[in-house]
Design a protein around this motif. Sequence first.
Motif, mmCIF file in Angstrom:
data_model
loop_
_atom_site.group_PDB
_atom_site.id
_atom_site.type_symbol
_atom_site.label_atom_id
_atom_site.label_comp_id
_atom_site.label_asym_id
_atom_site.label_seq_id
_atom_site.Cartn_x
_atom_site.Cartn_y
_atom_site.Cartn_z
ATOM 1 N N SER A 195 0.805 -1.213 0.000
ATOM 2 C CA SER A 195 0.000 0.000 0.000
ATOM 3 C C SER A 195 0.838 1.262 0.000
ATOM 4 C CB SER A 195 -0.912 0.011 1.234
ATOM 5 O OG SER A 195 -0.120 0.055 2.414
ATOM 6 N N GLY A 196 2.161 1.139 0.167
ATOM 7 C CA GLY A 196 3.028 2.302 0.240
ATOM 8 C C GLY A 196 3.311 2.730 1.659
ATOM 9 N N THR A 197 2.639 2.102 2.637
ATOM 10 C CA THR A 197 2.887 2.429 4.034
ATOM 11 C C THR A 197 4.061 1.609 4.549
ATOM 12 O OG1 THR A 197 1.306 0.760 4.733
ATOM 13 C CG2 THR A 197 0.477 2.998 4.450
ATOM 14 N N PRO A 198 4.771 2.115 5.566
ATOM 15 C CA PRO A 198 5.932 1.384 6.077
ATOM 16 C C PRO A 198 5.552 0.011 6.615
ATOM 17 C CG PRO A 198 5.926 3.661 6.862
ATOM 18 C CD PRO A 198 4.596 3.423 6.206
ATOM 19 N N LYS A 199 6.445 -0.957 6.383
ATOM 20 C CA LYS A 199 6.251 -2.267 6.984
ATOM 21 C C LYS A 199 6.417 -2.173 8.489
ATOM 22 C CE LYS A 199 7.664 -5.402 3.257
ATOM 23 N NZ LYS A 199 8.643 -6.442 2.871
ATOM 24 N N PRO A 200 5.809 -3.087 9.236
ATOM 25 C CA PRO A 200 5.997 -3.091 10.695
ATOM 26 C C PRO A 200 7.419 -3.474 11.061
ATOM 27 C CG PRO A 200 4.768 -5.022 10.000
ATOM 28 C CD PRO A 200 4.876 -4.134 8.795
ATOM 29 N N TYR A 201 7.748 -3.281 12.313
ATOM 30 C CA TYR A 201 9.081 -3.616 12.820
ATOM 31 C C TYR A 201 9.399 -5.079 12.550
ATOM 32 C CZ TYR A 201 12.934 -4.152 16.146
ATOM 33 O OH TYR A 201 14.146 -4.424 16.723
ATOM 34 N N ALA A 202 10.627 -5.347 12.118
ATOM 35 C CA ALA A 202 11.051 -6.718 11.787
ATOM 36 C C ALA A 202 11.775 -7.327 12.977
ATOM 37 C CB ALA A 202 11.956 -6.710 10.560
ATOM 38 N N TYR A 203 11.157 -8.295 13.603
ATOM 39 C CA TYR A 203 11.769 -8.996 14.729
ATOM 40 C C TYR A 203 12.707 -10.087 14.219
ATOM 41 C CZ TYR A 203 8.162 -6.693 17.510
ATOM 42 O OH TYR A 203 7.368 -5.755 18.111
ATOM 43 N N ALA A 204 13.631 -10.492 15.059
ATOM 44 C CA ALA A 204 14.526 -11.593 14.699
ATOM 45 C C ALA A 204 13.707 -12.874 14.524
ATOM 46 C CB ALA A 204 15.584 -11.787 15.778
ATOM 47 N N GLU A 205 14.080 -13.687 13.539
ATOM 48 C CA GLU A 205 13.339 -14.921 13.271
ATOM 49 C C GLU A 205 13.331 -15.862 14.467
ATOM 50 O OE1 GLU A 205 14.724 -16.825 9.769
ATOM 51 O OE2 GLU A 205 14.124 -15.194 8.427
ATOM 52 N N GLY A 206 14.407 -15.842 15.245
ATOM 53 C CA GLY A 206 14.499 -16.765 16.363
ATOM 54 C C GLY A 206 13.953 -16.234 17.675
#
Length: 445
Positions: free
Chosen positions: A30-41
Amino acid sequence: MLGSLALGTALCATAALTGRASAASPLAASGTPKPYAYAEGDTTVEGTTSTTNAARLESGRTYRSSIGQGGKLYYRLALDATSDAYVSATAVPRPGATVSYADGVKVSVQDDNSRRCSSSAAHFGASESPHPVAAWASREIGPTKYSCQAAGTYYVVVERVDTSGSSATASLSPGDWDLELGYVSEPALKKAGSTKAPEVWNSASPDALQGDARPRAGGAGFATAAVLGKGVWKDGISPGQTLFYKVPVDWGQQFYAGVELGSSTGGDGFVGTALVVSLYNPVRGFVDDVGCGYDGSQRAAALDPLPPVAYDNRYALNDRAGGMRFAGSYYLAVHLAAQVADKFGDGPFGLTLRVRVEGAAHAGPAYAGRADPRDVFDAAAGAPAEASGGTAAAGAGGPGDRAGSGDGGDPHMKAVAAGGLGTGTALLVALAVWTAVARRRARGW
């Protein structure tokens, strides 16, 4: 944390170079920022309102949690009598949240008798724009410390606070915040050394790096931060977005960074603190920040010069120097205030980063054991693979670089490198891989 942002506008200067948006910037469809990316683990853990049933955190790991308005949560540590422990809490307001200047998160480490080992707080400050902010606390062993020296049970306390340190619900913005918790263990030295911070170092600002900017898309969290070496880089950023980058800095090296926000193609007005640049050390401990206003014209903000990375910086009297105590990856978090959209549109806006790592690297302190995670203080572990000679300072990225990738961005080549093949065989396999990839891309796969 954001005390220096009171002077943010004064630290801004007009810049001659503007960046253009990178197609690989972490934006949602949509052009809006992605949410915060947490570590996979990340492991999900619930904080408790009492120490009695507090969940134990283990070193070398990161955790997901959450905290409500006016919340005060406890987590447990089991510490020995020799290692230093560092705990960070990254607070992430949920989509649609509102925050005030005073809102923030505070982290403390306490012993089992409520004696505080250390604490710090991070606030959203003048931008009043919701974005990830991180605070840290520690239990340190050493001849200059007089409490928290014994082995035993310790507690991490995470609180939602205002600038006065109060956690009263009425003074804080509503809504739950998500948390990412990190716990790093640093071993003792084999032999005790100086307990005095270096007093003389080059505090002059160097000339800004010149040259064409190379594209590098920032990550959406510490875990996905894009690796930058010495050089000029460009990206795109949208209002409300925070981009993360990491720069490997070795023992004895000095780090400099400046960020430029490109001019707008339309709109008018002024946003007092539009751009916020924050620097965190390898354990996600806050080091410094700078803020910048925006009126649609290009603007630049640069961190004040910091001392070279040295173990003895931990004995410095000010937090800026004290934060430069480890080799490893230093993180730049660049945030563009959501209010920019109201006056200048949704963007993205051009972003230019000028990164400089100076000085010859030297051997680090002789530790008596291993850090946990083991490579957290190893600058080479976070260096861009494309850097010549294995040095992080080279940082020669190409147009195909991907966010967080230090290998040129091709996962197929990772498999080749990991296979331990001979040079001739590896070249043949590499040629076959490249040919196959090219054919797949030509077919639109």
